[in-house]
Motif scaffolding. Structure first.
Motif, PDB file in Angstrom:
ATOM      1  N   TRP A  69      27.245  97.638  28.950  1.00 20.06           N
ATOM      2  CA  TRP A  69      27.529  97.491  30.379  1.00 20.06           C
ATOM      3  C   TRP A  69      26.502  96.585  31.049  1.00 20.06           C
ATOM      4  CZ3 TRP A  69      24.413  99.075  34.479  1.00 20.06           C
ATOM      5  CH2 TRP A  69      25.004  98.988  35.741  1.00 20.06           C
ATOM      6  N   GLY A  70      25.223  96.806  30.763  1.00 21.31           N
ATOM      7  CA  GLY A  70      24.167  95.991  31.353  1.00 21.31           C
ATOM      8  C   GLY A  70      24.276  94.532  30.961  1.00 21.31           C
ATOM      9  N   THR A  71      24.635  94.293  29.702  1.00 23.92           N
ATOM     10  CA  THR A  71      24.796  92.916  29.222  1.00 23.92           C
ATOM     11  C   THR A  71      25.950  92.219  29.935  1.00 23.92           C
ATOM     12  OG1 THR A  71      23.940  93.545  27.041  1.00 23.92           O
ATOM     13  CG2 THR A  71      25.193  91.477  27.187  1.00 23.92           C
ATOM     14  N   LEU A  72      27.076  92.914  30.068  1.00 26.50           N
ATOM     15  CA  LEU A  72      28.234  92.324  30.747  1.00 26.50           C
ATOM     16  C   LEU A  72      27.911  91.974  32.198  1.00 26.50           C
ATOM     17  CD1 LEU A  72      31.129  94.606  29.412  1.00 26.50           C
ATOM     18  CD2 LEU A  72      30.729  92.206  28.859  1.00 26.50           C
ATOM     19  N   VAL A  73      27.239  92.886  32.894  1.00 24.82           N
ATOM     20  CA  VAL A  73      26.898  92.653  34.300  1.00 24.82           C
ATOM     21  C   VAL A  73      25.937  91.469  34.435  1.00 24.82           C
ATOM     22  CG1 VAL A  73      25.694  93.618  36.290  1.00 24.82           C
ATOM     23  CG2 VAL A  73      27.329  95.015  35.019  1.00 24.82           C
ATOM     24  N   THR A  74      24.949  91.409  33.539  1.00 26.54           N
ATOM     25  CA  THR A  74      23.968  90.321  33.589  1.00 26.54           C
ATOM     26  C   THR A  74      24.621  88.973  33.319  1.00 26.54           C
ATOM     27  OG1 THR A  74      22.213  91.829  32.853  1.00 26.54           O
ATOM     28  CG2 THR A  74      21.800  89.471  32.638  1.00 26.54           C
ATOM     29  N   VAL A  75      25.479  88.925  32.304  1.00 25.10           N
ATOM     30  CA  VAL A  75      26.177  87.677  31.976  1.00 25.10           C
ATOM     31  C   VAL A  75      27.051  87.233  33.151  1.00 25.10           C
ATOM     32  CG1 VAL A  75      27.973  86.664  30.502  1.00 25.10           C
ATOM     33  CG2 VAL A  75      26.137  88.023  29.486  1.00 25.10           C
ATOM     34  N   LEU A  76      27.719  88.193  33.787  1.00 19.61           N
ATOM     35  CA  LEU A  76      28.570  87.864  34.924  1.00 19.61           C
ATOM     36  C   LEU A  76      27.756  87.316  36.089  1.00 19.61           C
ATOM     37  CD1 LEU A  76      31.426  87.881  36.087  1.00 19.61           C
ATOM     38  CD2 LEU A  76      31.033  90.234  36.843  1.00 19.61           C
ATOM     39  N   ARG A  77      26.602  87.901  36.359  1.00 18.38           N
ATOM     40  CA  ARG A  77      25.754  87.425  37.442  1.00 18.38           C
ATOM     41  C   ARG A  77      25.285  85.998  37.181  1.00 18.38           C
ATOM     42  NH1 ARG A  77      23.475  90.755  41.241  1.00 18.38           N
ATOM     43  NH2 ARG A  77      24.023  92.962  41.111  1.00 18.38           N
ATOM     44  N   ILE A  78      24.872  85.725  35.955  1.00 21.79           N
ATOM     45  CA  ILE A  78      24.402  84.383  35.606  1.00 21.79           C
ATOM     46  C   ILE A  78      25.541  83.381  35.724  1.00 21.79           C
ATOM     47  CG2 ILE A  78      23.523  82.942  33.722  1.00 21.79           C
ATOM     48  CD1 ILE A  78      22.000  85.410  32.725  1.00 21.79           C
ATOM     49  N   ALA A  79      26.725  83.771  35.254  1.00 21.39           N
ATOM     50  CA  ALA A  79      27.886  82.877  35.327  1.00 21.39           C
ATOM     51  C   ALA A  79      28.233  82.549  36.774  1.00 21.39           C
ATOM     52  CB  ALA A  79      29.077  83.516  34.618  1.00 21.39           C
ATOM     53  N   LYS A  80      28.140  83.543  37.663  1.00 19.12           N
ATOM     54  CA  LYS A  80      28.458  83.304  39.075  1.00 19.12           C
ATOM     55  C   LYS A  80      27.450  82.360  39.722  1.00 19.12           C
ATOM     56  CE  LYS A  80      28.677  87.519  40.613  1.00 19.12           C
ATOM     57  NZ  LYS A  80      28.877  88.585  41.631  1.00 19.12           N
ATOM     58  N   LEU A  81      26.187  82.467  39.329  1.00 21.79           N
ATOM     59  CA  LEU A  81      25.172  81.598  39.895  1.00 21.79           C
ATOM     60  C   LEU A  81      25.340  80.153  39.446  1.00 21.79           C
ATOM     61  CD1 LEU A  81      21.919  83.763  39.655  1.00 21.79           C
ATOM     62  CD2 LEU A  81      23.020  82.944  41.727  1.00 21.79           C
ATOM     63  N   ARG A  82      25.799  79.969  38.215  1.00 21.37           N
ATOM     64  CA  ARG A  82      25.863  78.622  37.648  1.00 21.37           C
ATOM     65  C   ARG A  82      27.211  77.948  37.843  1.00 21.37           C
ATOM     66  NH1 ARG A  82      22.516  79.037  31.896  1.00 21.37           N
ATOM     67  NH2 ARG A  82      20.536  79.698  32.805  1.00 21.37           N
ATOM     68  N   ASN A  83      28.245  78.723  38.116  1.00 24.86           N
ATOM     69  CA  ASN A  83      29.574  78.140  38.232  1.00 24.86           C
ATOM     70  C   ASN A  83      30.256  78.657  39.498  1.00 24.86           C
ATOM     71  OD1 ASN A  83      32.389  77.507  37.951  1.00 24.86           O
ATOM     72  ND2 ASN A  83      32.056  77.185  35.764  1.00 24.86           N
ATOM     73  N   ILE A  86      33.750  80.366  39.031  1.00 27.35           N
ATOM     74  CA  ILE A  86      33.705  81.751  38.545  1.00 27.35           C
ATOM     75  C   ILE A  86      33.359  82.689  39.697  1.00 27.35           C
ATOM     76  CG2 ILE A  86      32.475  83.370  37.038  1.00 27.35           C
ATOM     77  CD1 ILE A  86      32.208  81.166  34.995  1.00 27.35           C
ATOM     78  N   LYS A  87      32.432  82.272  40.544  1.00 27.95           N
ATOM     79  CA  LYS A  87      32.053  83.098  41.690  1.00 27.95           C
ATOM     80  C   LYS A  87      33.241  83.313  42.619  1.00 27.95           C
ATOM     81  CE  LYS A  87      28.774  83.383  45.514  1.00 27.95           C
ATOM     82  NZ  LYS A  87      28.450  84.786  45.198  1.00 27.95           N
ATOM     83  N   LYS A  88      34.039  82.257  42.839  1.00 30.48           N
ATOM     84  CA  LYS A  88      35.222  82.391  43.700  1.00 30.48           C
ATOM     85  C   LYS A  88      36.219  83.373  43.104  1.00 30.48           C
ATOM     86  CE  LYS A  88      35.036  77.747  45.713  1.00 30.48           C
ATOM     87  NZ  LYS A  88      35.733  76.431  45.810  1.00 30.48           N
ATOM     88  N   ILE A  89      36.412  83.294  41.769  1.00 26.89           N
ATOM     89  CA  ILE A  89      37.375  84.171  41.103  1.00 26.89           C
ATOM     90  C   ILE A  89      36.930  85.627  41.168  1.00 26.89           C
ATOM     91  CG2 ILE A  89      38.416  84.758  38.883  1.00 26.89           C
ATOM     92  CD1 ILE A  89      38.325  81.769  38.194  1.00 26.89           C
ATOM     93  N   VAL A  90      35.640  85.857  40.913  1.00 25.62           N
ATOM     94  CA  VAL A  90      35.118  87.226  40.837  1.00 25.62           C
ATOM     95  C   VAL A  90      34.921  87.837  42.225  1.00 25.62           C
ATOM     96  CG1 VAL A  90      33.191  88.671  40.079  1.00 25.62           C
ATOM     97  CG2 VAL A  90      34.020  86.813  38.610  1.00 25.62           C
TER      98      VAL A  90
END
Length: 210
Positions: A69-83, A86-90
């Protein structure tokens, strides 16, 4: 006695993991700014609540689930910051409900917000009539950002975290070319090197990454 020890151990692990995650990911989870932040909190509560009283799930399995769970949340946060896509979708995008004093009914439908509920939200902001407001925007976390008529122009972030905010440029009737020219005047060539660029009363203030 053993079942109570198992429950206590899992609860302690869950509490420690929650503290560690909040300190690593930032305090945003304490005041969620988007639907994704809320969901993360619900999922964590569900994991801890569903596991601590289930004797068939071992402590090791509990730790593995928390790690995933922690890994998924962290990856999602990084993806939103860089793209930004992805942030718009999430997280979705802010929705303008009133612009230049005019209500936009189709945007209310998009936000699934009734006129009655909107009126209640305005009164919570001590606004009794829509004639008092110039612009109202529904943020990703469900809060309203309100600009009253007669207020001085508010500051707008044109760049955040190295990303250009196109909606903000539209608000001041500017485009990317103008923004890049303004950056060049202050010896910056790439938006990605800027942490925050705020436009206020005709002045662009830039805070770069060090």
């Amino acid at each position: 006695m053993f079942p109570y020890f198992d429950v206590g151990l899992k609860l302690t692990i869950g509490l420690l993991c929650l503290i560690i995650f909040i300190n690593i990911s930032g305090k945003g989870n304490l005041a969620p700014k988007s639907a994704a932040d809320q969901i993360q909190n619900y999922v964590l509560g569900g994991i801890i609540g569903g596991v601590i009283y289930n004797s068939q799930i071992t402590v090791l399995q509990f730790l593995i689930v928390l790690l995933i769970w922690g890994t998924l949340v962290t990856v999602l946060r990084i993806a939103k910051l860089r793209n930004p896509e992805i942030k718009k979708i999430v997280d979705g995008q802010p929705i303008i409900l009133i612009d230049k004093g005019q209500m936009i009914p189709e945007n209310f439908k998009q936000a699934n917000l009734s006129a009655h509920d909107f009126g209640t939200m305005l009164r919570l902001h001590d606004i009794n009539t829509i004639t008092e407001v110039k612009r109202v925007q529904l943020e990703q976390n469900g809060d309203l950002t309100i600009v009253r008529k007669g207020d001085p122009n508010r500051g707008l972030y044109l760049i955040t975290d190295g990303l250009i905010i196109e909606d903000a440029l539209e608000d001041i009737n500017k485009d990317k070319n103008w923004l890049m020219e303004e950056l060049a005047k202050q010896n910056y060539t790439e938006a990605s090197t800027i942490f925050v660029a705020e436009y206020f009363q005709g002045t662009l203030r830039i805070v770069p990454y060090k």
